[in-house]
Design a protein around this motif. Structure first.
Motif, PDB file in Angstrom:
ATOM      1  N   LEU A   3       0.815  -1.213   0.000  1.00 55.09           N
ATOM      2  CA  LEU A   3       0.000   0.000   0.000  1.00 55.09           C
ATOM      3  C   LEU A   3       0.854   1.271   0.000  1.00 55.09           C
ATOM      4  N   CYS A   4       2.177   1.105   0.162  1.00 53.75           N
ATOM      5  CA  CYS A   4       3.072   2.267   0.126  1.00 53.75           C
ATOM      6  C   CYS A   4       3.188   2.764  -1.317  1.00 53.75           C
ATOM      7  N   ARG A   5       3.165   4.078  -1.473  1.00 53.31           N
ATOM      8  CA  ARG A   5       3.241   4.623  -2.836  1.00 53.31           C
ATOM      9  C   ARG A   5       4.672   4.792  -3.310  1.00 53.31           C
ATOM     10  N   PRO A  37       8.089  -0.497   2.951  1.00 52.86           N
ATOM     11  CA  PRO A  37       7.325   0.749   2.985  1.00 52.86           C
ATOM     12  C   PRO A  37       8.198   1.940   3.404  1.00 52.86           C
ATOM     13  N   CYS A  38       7.914   3.131   2.811  1.00 57.03           N
ATOM     14  CA  CYS A  38       8.748   4.298   3.110  1.00 57.03           C
ATOM     15  C   CYS A  38       8.417   4.881   4.478  1.00 57.03           C
ATOM     16  N   GLY A  39       7.175   4.671   4.933  1.00 53.66           N
ATOM     17  CA  GLY A  39       6.786   5.179   6.245  1.00 53.66           C
ATOM     18  C   GLY A  39       6.324   6.630   6.235  1.00 53.66           C
ATOM     19  N   ARG A  40       6.393   7.311   5.082  1.00 49.50           N
ATOM     20  CA  ARG A  40       6.079   8.746   5.063  1.00 49.50           C
ATOM     21  C   ARG A  40       4.992   9.136   4.064  1.00 49.50           C
ATOM     22  N   CYS A  41       4.763   8.302   3.048  1.00 53.79           N
ATOM     23  CA  CYS A  41       3.808   8.694   2.003  1.00 53.79           C
ATOM     24  C   CYS A  41       2.368   8.616   2.537  1.00 53.79           C
ATOM     25  N   PRO A  42       1.395   9.197   1.820  1.00 48.76           N
ATOM     26  CA  PRO A  42       0.009   9.143   2.304  1.00 48.76           C
ATOM     27  C   PRO A  42      -0.460   7.700   2.546  1.00 48.76           C
ATOM     28  N   GLY A  43      -0.035   6.776   1.663  1.00 40.75           N
ATOM     29  CA  GLY A  43      -0.438   5.374   1.844  1.00 40.75           C
ATOM     30  C   GLY A  43       0.057   4.830   3.175  1.00 40.75           C
ATOM     31  N   CYS A  44       1.328   5.081   3.472  1.00 45.69           N
ATOM     32  CA  CYS A  44       1.916   4.592   4.727  1.00 45.69           C
ATOM     33  C   CYS A  44       1.238   5.238   5.926  1.00 45.69           C
ATOM     34  N   LEU A  45       1.003   6.563   5.835  1.00 50.34           N
ATOM     35  CA  LEU A  45       0.423   7.266   6.988  1.00 50.34           C
ATOM     36  C   LEU A  45      -0.989   6.750   7.275  1.00 50.34           C
TER      37      LEU A  45
HETATM   38 ZN   LIG Z   1       5.092   4.804   1.884  1.00 46.15          ZN
END
Ligand SMILES: [Zn+2]
Length: 331
Positions: free
Chosen positions: A51-53, A60-68
């Motif tokens: 789901l991470c963009r 996962p990057c942990g910062r994108c809207p998907g992660c948040l």
């Molecule tokens: Zn992400």
């Protein structure tokens, strides 16, 4: 990196990482294995990654809207279904099928996590089969369940099975310490052994207060030898608490068995060179091998009595009086 929070499970993670790297994911996975070995954590990690963009280094990057959104529990394209009461019910499956008729809200992939699918009865399971076989485009299903044998064959055969196994005890103890850093090595190792290498089960036992009670019993066993009357008084007080532990009694018996097994190994010199838990060190001279073996037998008897539904209070008293050397001599 994906799955960076999981220790062990090399085979499962290799299979998943390979699928992620190649972009060739199955449409339905079944994470199968005992409770408390990381199936749900891995499923959540996989969902987070997908789901991470802007995935970074495969995770996962942990910062994108998907992660948040995922982290806050509000991602519209993540559906999590757990047993309602004792089982995943057919109504839950019907609701899910309705939801899957719509395309994912954010245009990417929708992840459906179905937990503990071994609880599904045939009716609910059958209702899920078509979706498992051919989910509507844009959906990926992740199922978790304890052991492939307990899950409906029709479900297993429609998923790619990812096997999860108990961890080596040192690794299981490390996972337990990650979650409960205040535990010392002996405590986390005892829990890991008690839970047969399934750290989640070890943590559940700890939450029931079993380890604390075990420690107090062992502290008495390993402590300075008081007079018989004092020992008996303490045995009876601890017996009350042991009886109150109810479902915790059997795990506690297992812990005590491990304790006496270690003491026997120390006594016979079999474990020369191995660092022993301090309470075992303190007791190594207290009993000879025959006495230690008699203590193990008492624990077995207590367990058998419990299985026959004998009174918990009485079983606890007899056991602890005997372990504390206050049983009346047999005539
Ligand atoms: Zn992400």
């Amino acid at each position: 990196m994906a799955f960076s929070s999981i220790l062990g499970q090399t085979k499962a993670l290799t299979l998943l990482n390979r699928a992620l790297a190649s972009g060739r994911l199955a449409h339905a996975y079944l994470f199968a294995g005992p409770d408390g070995v990381g199936k749900t954590t891995a499923a959540l990690d996989l969902a987070a990654t997908l789901l991470c963009r802007r995935p970074e280094a495969g995770g996962p990057c942990g910062r994108c809207p998907g992660c948040l959104k995922f982290r806050s529990g509000n991602h519209p394209d993540f559906v999590r279904i757990r047993p309602e009461g004792a089982a995943i019910k057919i109504d839950q499956v019907r609701e899910l099928k309705k939801a899957l008729n719509f395309a994912p809200f954010e245009g990417g992939l929708r992840i459906v996590l179905l937990e503990e699918v071994q609880t599904m009865r045939r009716e609910a399971g059958n209702s899920l089969l078509k979706v498992l076989e051919e989910p509507p485009p844009g959906n990926l299903l992740i199922l978790t369940g304890t052991g492939a044998g307990a899950i409906l064959d029709t479900i297993v055969s429609r998923c790619q099975v990812i096997p999860f196994t108990p961890l080596p005890l040192d690794l299981a103890a490390a996972v337990i310490r990650q979650h409960r850093p205040e535990l010392d090595a002996a405590g986390s190792e005892a829990l890991a052994a008690l839970a047969d290498g399934c750290p989640g089960q070890g943590l559940a036992l700890e939450a029931d207060g079993i380890l604390v009670l075990y420690r107090r019993i062992v502290a008495e066993l390993a402590g300075r030898q008081e007079k018989a009357a004092v020992r008996a008084e303490r045995a009876l007080a601890l017996a009350v608490e042991l009886a109150e532990a109810k479902e915790g009694m059997e795990p506690l018996f297992t812990l005590l068995r491990i304790f006496f097994k270690n003491a026997m190994a120390a006594r016979s010199g079999r474990d020369a060179g191995r660092t022993l838990p301090p309470e075992v060190e303190q007791t190594r001279e207290r009993w000879n091998l025959a006495q230690l073996s008699a203590k193990m037998a008492t624990i077995d008897l207590a367990e058998q009595a419990l299985a026959r539904n004998c009174n918990r209070g009485l079983v606890s008293e007899v056991l602890l009086l005997d372990l504390f050397d206050c049983s009346p001599p047999l005539t």
